[in-house]
Write a protein that holds these residues in place. Sequence first.
Motif, PDB file in Angstrom:
ATOM      1  N   SER A   3       0.874  -1.137   0.106  1.00  0.00           N
ATOM      2  CA  SER A   3       0.102  -0.024  -0.020  1.00  0.00           C
ATOM      3  C   SER A   3       1.006   1.099  -0.037  1.00  0.00           C
ATOM      4  O   SER A   3       2.188   1.129   0.348  1.00  0.00           O
ATOM      5  CB  SER A   3      -0.799  -0.162   1.026  1.00  0.00           C
ATOM      6  OG  SER A   3      -0.189   0.450   2.381  1.00  0.00           O
ATOM      7  N   LYS A  42      -6.257   6.295   3.566  1.00  0.00           N
ATOM      8  CA  LYS A  42      -5.965   5.631   2.322  1.00  0.00           C
ATOM      9  C   LYS A  42      -5.719   6.478   0.916  1.00  0.00           C
ATOM     10  O   LYS A  42      -5.312   6.136  -0.123  1.00  0.00           O
ATOM     11  CB  LYS A  42      -6.975   4.476   2.037  1.00  0.00           C
ATOM     12  CG  LYS A  42      -7.003   3.402   3.049  1.00  0.00           C
ATOM     13  CD  LYS A  42      -7.914   2.362   2.602  1.00  0.00           C
ATOM     14  CE  LYS A  42      -8.253   1.634   3.766  1.00  0.00           C
ATOM     15  NZ  LYS A  42      -6.975   0.363   4.175  1.00  0.00           N
ATOM     16  N   ASN A  43      -6.151   7.781   1.177  1.00  0.00           N
ATOM     17  CA  ASN A  43      -6.128   8.497   0.013  1.00  0.00           C
ATOM     18  C   ASN A  43      -5.633   9.981   0.132  1.00  0.00           C
ATOM     19  O   ASN A  43      -6.401  11.016   0.057  1.00  0.00           O
ATOM     20  CB  ASN A  43      -7.334   8.621  -0.690  1.00  0.00           C
ATOM     21  CG  ASN A  43      -7.692   8.898  -2.157  1.00  0.00           C
ATOM     22  OD1 ASN A  43      -6.635   9.282  -2.611  1.00  0.00           O
ATOM     23  ND2 ASN A  43      -8.683   9.587  -2.491  1.00  0.00           N
ATOM     24  N   SER A  45      -3.769  13.322  -0.252  1.00  0.00           N
ATOM     25  CA  SER A  45      -3.849  14.698  -1.372  1.00  0.00           C
ATOM     26  C   SER A  45      -2.449  14.425  -2.026  1.00  0.00           C
ATOM     27  O   SER A  45      -1.444  14.015  -1.624  1.00  0.00           O
ATOM     28  CB  SER A  45      -4.251  15.879  -0.986  1.00  0.00           C
ATOM     29  OG  SER A  45      -3.178  16.269  -0.281  1.00  0.00           O
TER      30      SER A  45
END
Length: 77
Positions: A3, A42-43, A45
């Motif tokens: 990840s 998890k996301n 910027s």
Amino acid sequence: MMSIGEKIRVLRVGKGLSVNEFAKKSGVSKSYISNIERDVQKNPSLIIMGKLAKTLDVPLEELLTHKYGEDDKTKVK
């Protein structure tokens, strides 16, 4: 496949940086870095990812791609 958080942690530890040092150098909060590394966030910027990549001295693309170099491509086959 690693990840984004795992990649960041591996690169940070490889540079010998604690989360605290990494936060100070990158300008990203310790809690946010910790959340990314633990895959709570998890996301992140692109702005944050850019700061982390610059601090780790790697291209942003290296953090964003799911494969490392040619070796991974051969393993997929």
